[in-house]
Design an enzyme around this catalytic site. Sequence first.
Site, short mmCIF file in Angstrom:
data_model
loop_
_atom_site.label_atom_id
_atom_site.label_comp_id
_atom_site.label_asym_id
_atom_site.label_seq_id
_atom_site.Cartn_x
_atom_site.Cartn_y
_atom_site.Cartn_z
N CYS A 174 17.58 -8.53 -4.10
CA CYS A 174 18.41 -7.59 -4.84
C CYS A 174 19.47 -8.28 -5.70
O CYS A 174 20.00 -7.68 -6.62
CB CYS A 174 19.09 -6.60 -3.89
SG CYS A 174 17.95 -5.39 -3.24
N HIS A 175 19.77 -9.53 -5.38
CA HIS A 175 20.74 -10.26 -6.20
C HIS A 175 20.24 -10.43 -7.63
O HIS A 175 21.03 -10.69 -8.53
CB HIS A 175 21.09 -11.62 -5.56
CG HIS A 175 19.91 -12.49 -5.32
ND1 HIS A 175 19.13 -12.39 -4.18
CD2 HIS A 175 19.35 -13.48 -6.08
CE1 HIS A 175 18.16 -13.30 -4.24
NE2 HIS A 175 18.28 -13.97 -5.38
N GLU B 253 19.14 -20.02 -8.10
CA GLU B 253 17.83 -19.70 -8.66
C GLU B 253 17.73 -20.03 -10.14
O GLU B 253 16.71 -19.75 -10.78
CB GLU B 253 17.50 -18.23 -8.41
CG GLU B 253 17.30 -17.95 -6.93
CD GLU B 253 16.83 -16.54 -6.66
OE1 GLU B 253 16.78 -15.71 -7.59
OE2 GLU B 253 16.49 -16.27 -5.49
N TYR C 171 20.02 -2.56 -13.47
CA TYR C 171 19.70 -1.36 -12.70
C TYR C 171 18.92 -0.39 -13.60
O TYR C 171 17.95 0.23 -13.17
CB TYR C 171 20.98 -0.69 -12.19
CG TYR C 171 21.75 -1.55 -11.21
CD1 TYR C 171 21.33 -1.72 -9.90
CD2 TYR C 171 22.92 -2.19 -11.61
CE1 TYR C 171 22.03 -2.52 -9.02
CE2 TYR C 171 23.64 -2.99 -10.74
CZ TYR C 171 23.19 -3.15 -9.44
OH TYR C 171 23.89 -3.95 -8.58
N ASN D 168 19.11 -2.33 1.07
CA ASN D 168 18.09 -3.34 1.37
C ASN D 168 18.43 -4.07 2.68
O ASN D 168 19.42 -4.78 2.74
CB ASN D 168 18.02 -4.33 0.20
CG ASN D 168 17.12 -5.51 0.46
OD1 ASN D 168 16.35 -5.54 1.41
ND2 ASN D 168 17.23 -6.50 -0.40
#
Length: 175
Positions: free
Chosen positions: A127-128, A160, A98, A119
């Site tokens: 956002c993950h 990912e 962040y 979001n």
Amino acid sequence: MTSRPGSEIFSGIVSAPFGAMGIRTSGGVVCELVYLPPSFGEKEPQDAVAEQAAQQMERYFADPDFVFTLPIARQGSEFQRRVWDAICSIPRGEVRTYGQVAKFIQSAPRAVGQACGANPFPLVIPCHRVTASGGLGGFSNHDDENGYYLAVKRWLLAHEGVAAGAPWQQQAMAF
């Protein structure tokens, strides 16, 4: 297909490896994507945009390198859109804190976290890929340390290619 009370607000519900994803559409655009627990059954897409969203989500679940091309509604404040644009620049397999996102857009980490939580297009705006400096952080406006939403975040990051169990502060890279 089983439905659950509340499923009528969605234009479609897609099964996901971590539960389900609700799709809300209106006027030819996606208005919202929502993480749903597995108790929500699938719901056939009710329009062409919901069908497109369902197909693209299924492709992403099969291939983390898939790039979304959905028509999404213009939402959020100017600040939120700046945060979301910054998040979209984080490559698959990487995370930012962040604080790093805040520094990049010249803001504060808490404000970045609030924009992440607001979001309306998770997966499309990933956002993950934003974590706390000393841990996983919250997710989807939920701080359920061992609950459903953080399990979704962990699944997405693993999907990912972000190393499981790696210290999050070491995984975070500069913009």
